[in-house]
Design a protein around this motif. Sequence first.
Motif, PDB file in Angstrom:
ATOM      1  N   THR A   1       3.724 -11.488   3.553  1.00 14.07           N
ATOM      2  CA  THR A   1       5.048 -11.888   3.069  1.00 14.07           C
ATOM      3  C   THR A   1       5.236 -11.412   1.634  1.00 14.07           C
ATOM      4  N   ARG A   2       4.227 -11.626   0.799  1.00 10.43           N
ATOM      5  CA  ARG A   2       4.355 -11.236  -0.614  1.00 10.43           C
ATOM      6  C   ARG A   2       4.513  -9.720  -0.750  1.00 10.43           C
ATOM      7  N   LEU A   3       3.746  -8.947   0.026  1.00  8.29           N
ATOM      8  CA  LEU A   3       3.897  -7.484  -0.013  1.00  8.29           C
ATOM      9  C   LEU A   3       5.331  -7.082   0.330  1.00  8.29           C
ATOM     10  N   ALA A   4       5.854  -7.647   1.434  1.00  5.36           N
ATOM     11  CA  ALA A   4       7.193  -7.267   1.902  1.00  5.36           C
ATOM     12  C   ALA A   4       8.262  -7.628   0.875  1.00  5.36           C
ATOM     13  N   ILE A   5       8.199  -8.852   0.350  1.00  8.46           N
ATOM     14  CA  ILE A   5       9.261  -9.268  -0.579  1.00  8.46           C
ATOM     15  C   ILE A   5       9.132  -8.543  -1.927  1.00  8.46           C
ATOM     16  N   THR A   6       7.909  -8.111  -2.267  1.00 13.04           N
ATOM     17  CA  THR A   6       7.733  -7.358  -3.513  1.00 13.04           C
ATOM     18  C   THR A   6       8.409  -5.992  -3.411  1.00 13.04           C
ATOM     19  N   VAL A   7       8.321  -5.367  -2.229  1.00 10.92           N
ATOM     20  CA  VAL A   7       9.029  -4.105  -2.005  1.00 10.92           C
ATOM     21  C   VAL A   7      10.544  -4.344  -2.092  1.00 10.92           C
ATOM     22  N   GLU A   8      11.022  -5.385  -1.382  1.00 10.67           N
ATOM     23  CA  GLU A   8      12.466  -5.668  -1.353  1.00 10.67           C
ATOM     24  C   GLU A   8      13.010  -5.931  -2.757  1.00 10.67           C
TER      25      GLU A   8
ATOM     26  N   GLY B   1      11.656  -4.976  -5.515  1.00  7.46           N
ATOM     27  CA  GLY B   1      11.561  -3.727  -6.282  1.00  7.46           C
ATOM     28  C   GLY B   1      12.817  -2.884  -6.107  1.00  7.46           C
ATOM     29  N   ILE B   2      13.337  -2.858  -4.868  1.00  4.54           N
ATOM     30  CA  ILE B   2      14.583  -2.123  -4.609  1.00  4.54           C
ATOM     31  C   ILE B   2      15.732  -2.764  -5.386  1.00  4.54           C
ATOM     32  N   LEU B   3      15.828  -4.093  -5.317  1.00  2.00           N
ATOM     33  CA  LEU B   3      16.897  -4.814  -6.034  1.00  2.00           C
ATOM     34  C   LEU B   3      16.796  -4.551  -7.533  1.00  2.00           C
ATOM     35  N   GLU B   4      15.575  -4.613  -8.059  1.00  2.00           N
ATOM     36  CA  GLU B   4      15.353  -4.383  -9.497  1.00  2.00           C
ATOM     37  C   GLU B   4      15.780  -2.963  -9.867  1.00  2.00           C
ATOM     38  N   GLY B   5      15.425  -1.984  -9.036  1.00  2.00           N
ATOM     39  CA  GLY B   5      15.751  -0.596  -9.332  1.00  2.00           C
ATOM     40  C   GLY B   5      17.243  -0.313  -9.264  1.00  2.00           C
TER      41      GLY B   5
ATOM     42  N   GLY C   1     -10.246  -2.881  -9.516  1.00  2.00           N
ATOM     43  CA  GLY C   1      -9.706  -3.282  -8.220  1.00  2.00           C
ATOM     44  C   GLY C   1      -8.244  -2.892  -8.098  1.00  2.00           C
ATOM     45  N   ALA C   2      -7.806  -2.745  -6.853  1.00  2.00           N
ATOM     46  CA  ALA C   2      -6.442  -2.304  -6.617  1.00  2.00           C
ATOM     47  C   ALA C   2      -5.456  -3.428  -6.903  1.00  2.00           C
ATOM     48  N   ASP C   3      -4.262  -3.073  -7.284  1.00  2.41           N
ATOM     49  CA  ASP C   3      -3.196  -4.061  -7.424  1.00  2.41           C
ATOM     50  C   ASP C   3      -2.095  -3.695  -6.430  1.00  2.41           C
ATOM     51  N   PRO C   4      -2.225  -4.177  -5.181  1.00  2.00           N
ATOM     52  CA  PRO C   4      -1.253  -3.776  -4.160  1.00  2.00           C
ATOM     53  C   PRO C   4       0.160  -4.226  -4.498  1.00  2.00           C
ATOM     54  N   MET C   5       0.319  -5.329  -5.233  1.00  2.00           N
ATOM     55  CA  MET C   5       1.669  -5.806  -5.534  1.00  2.00           C
ATOM     56  C   MET C   5       2.370  -4.889  -6.528  1.00  2.00           C
ATOM     57  N   ARG C   6       1.616  -4.382  -7.492  1.00  2.00           N
ATOM     58  CA  ARG C   6       2.221  -3.443  -8.427  1.00  2.00           C
ATOM     59  C   ARG C   6       2.666  -2.180  -7.677  1.00  2.00           C
ATOM     60  N   THR C   7       1.798  -1.732  -6.747  1.00  2.00           N
ATOM     61  CA  THR C   7       2.134  -0.528  -5.985  1.00  2.00           C
ATOM     62  C   THR C   7       3.329  -0.787  -5.077  1.00  2.00           C
ATOM     63  N   ALA C   8       3.413  -1.997  -4.495  1.00  2.00           N
ATOM     64  CA  ALA C   8       4.551  -2.339  -3.631  1.00  2.00           C
ATOM     65  C   ALA C   8       5.848  -2.333  -4.447  1.00  2.00           C
ATOM     66  N   ARG C   9       5.787  -2.877  -5.668  1.00  2.00           N
ATOM     67  CA  ARG C   9       6.973  -2.865  -6.533  1.00  2.00           C
ATOM     68  C   ARG C   9       7.386  -1.424  -6.843  1.00  2.00           C
ATOM     69  N   GLU C  10       6.396  -0.568  -7.139  1.00  2.00           N
ATOM     70  CA  GLU C  10       6.712   0.835  -7.444  1.00  2.00           C
ATOM     71  C   GLU C  10       7.322   1.538  -6.241  1.00  2.00           C
ATOM     72  N   PHE C  11       6.852   1.206  -5.041  1.00  2.00           N
ATOM     73  CA  PHE C  11       7.442   1.750  -3.821  1.00  2.00           C
ATOM     74  C   PHE C  11       8.914   1.343  -3.734  1.00  2.00           C
ATOM     75  N   GLY C  12       9.191   0.046  -3.986  1.00  2.00           N
ATOM     76  CA  GLY C  12      10.573  -0.434  -3.964  1.00  2.00           C
ATOM     77  C   GLY C  12      11.438   0.270  -4.998  1.00  2.00           C
ATOM     78  N   LEU C  13      10.903   0.446  -6.206  1.00  2.00           N
ATOM     79  CA  LEU C  13      11.657   1.149  -7.260  1.00  2.00           C
ATOM     80  C   LEU C  13      11.966   2.587  -6.844  1.00  2.00           C
TER      81      LEU C  13
ATOM     82  N   THR D   1      15.172 -10.911 -10.382  1.00  2.00           N
ATOM     83  CA  THR D   1      13.894 -10.187 -10.276  1.00  2.00           C
ATOM     84  C   THR D   1      13.032 -10.366 -11.518  1.00  2.00           C
ATOM     85  N   THR D   2      13.631 -10.720 -12.651  1.00  2.00           N
ATOM     86  CA  THR D   2      12.838 -10.927 -13.869  1.00  2.00           C
ATOM     87  C   THR D   2      12.338 -12.369 -13.914  1.00  2.00           C
TER      88      THR D   2
END
Length: 338
Positions: free
Chosen positions: A229-236, A238-242, A304-316, A90-91
Amino acid sequence: MSTQSHTAAPIRLGTRRSALAQAQSGHVAAALEKISGRPVELVPITSEGDTNRASLSEIGGQGIFATRLREALLAGECDILVHSLKDLPTTIPEGLVIAATPVREDARDVAITRGGTPLHELRTGSKVGTGSPRRIAQVHRRAPHAEVVDIRGNVDSRLQRVASGELDAVILAAAGLSRLGTDSPLRREELGLSEWPTAPGQGSLAVETRSDAPAELLAALAELDDHDTRLAITVERGILEGLDSGCQAPMAAHAVVDGDEIRVRTVVYSTDGGRRIGLDVTETLNGEYIRRNGSGNGADAAGGADPMRTAREFGLSVAHRLLEQGAADLVSREHSSS
């Protein structure tokens, strides 16, 4: 080869030498040639994962395929890399960026058998081959009377071990089989994602390059990127990272973007498959979850919004809930008894 003439200079794509890696790199190369108008040449690179025959569960699957490729990219031996996203830690190393995640393929696992017997109906003592700790735990749950055989090797060699009768079944990724175009008389059982979720990023590719890559290369790669795809894998991821720091147990996570919602199914297993902790969570992609260039709660100082950062935070946050429910304890029995 002169890199001055940008129109003619080939884009050098670093890839592992396996048939599957070369096949998936070939798909990306063809798409990138169309977009960029430049030839793309494959640069085969041997990774530790290709030469070390030890069990994945012993040497750790994460990173063993990526490290040597990333060294080559940073050293200027190639311009881009194509990875199976599930093999990437994840890093992301300093100086590198995932510039594209193309549309995801089938994220399911499949069980391959000679006669089409479903996994849960395999006879006592049947031999099922897989080297993945997650799949081992899932086989123990689905086919508790079967014997799991820890295997490595390319797709063809795994299929051959079933065809020869050495194994009764192997578990493989559906995406790999379709990218290879494998034509085999063996029978496939698709394993549904609700009961058999797969690794974070499974079925997805990551196209990686240097952060300081030429603007025209970054722009061409951006056209390969699939936002959902990027949104979904960013959430996934994020879970792995957390979970990474708090839990060494086998885990699965699969997210799907559906309209303005993102749904994620995630499970952490004990290594023997005897116990599991699972969550199904749905989030709305509005407000905080702005998909593209909107403004509102998700807007940050960068504008502007950063949906990927928010998706990662959701995963975490999902990982935090799993840990609160005792996910880290799922390996404690095995570790304390060893």
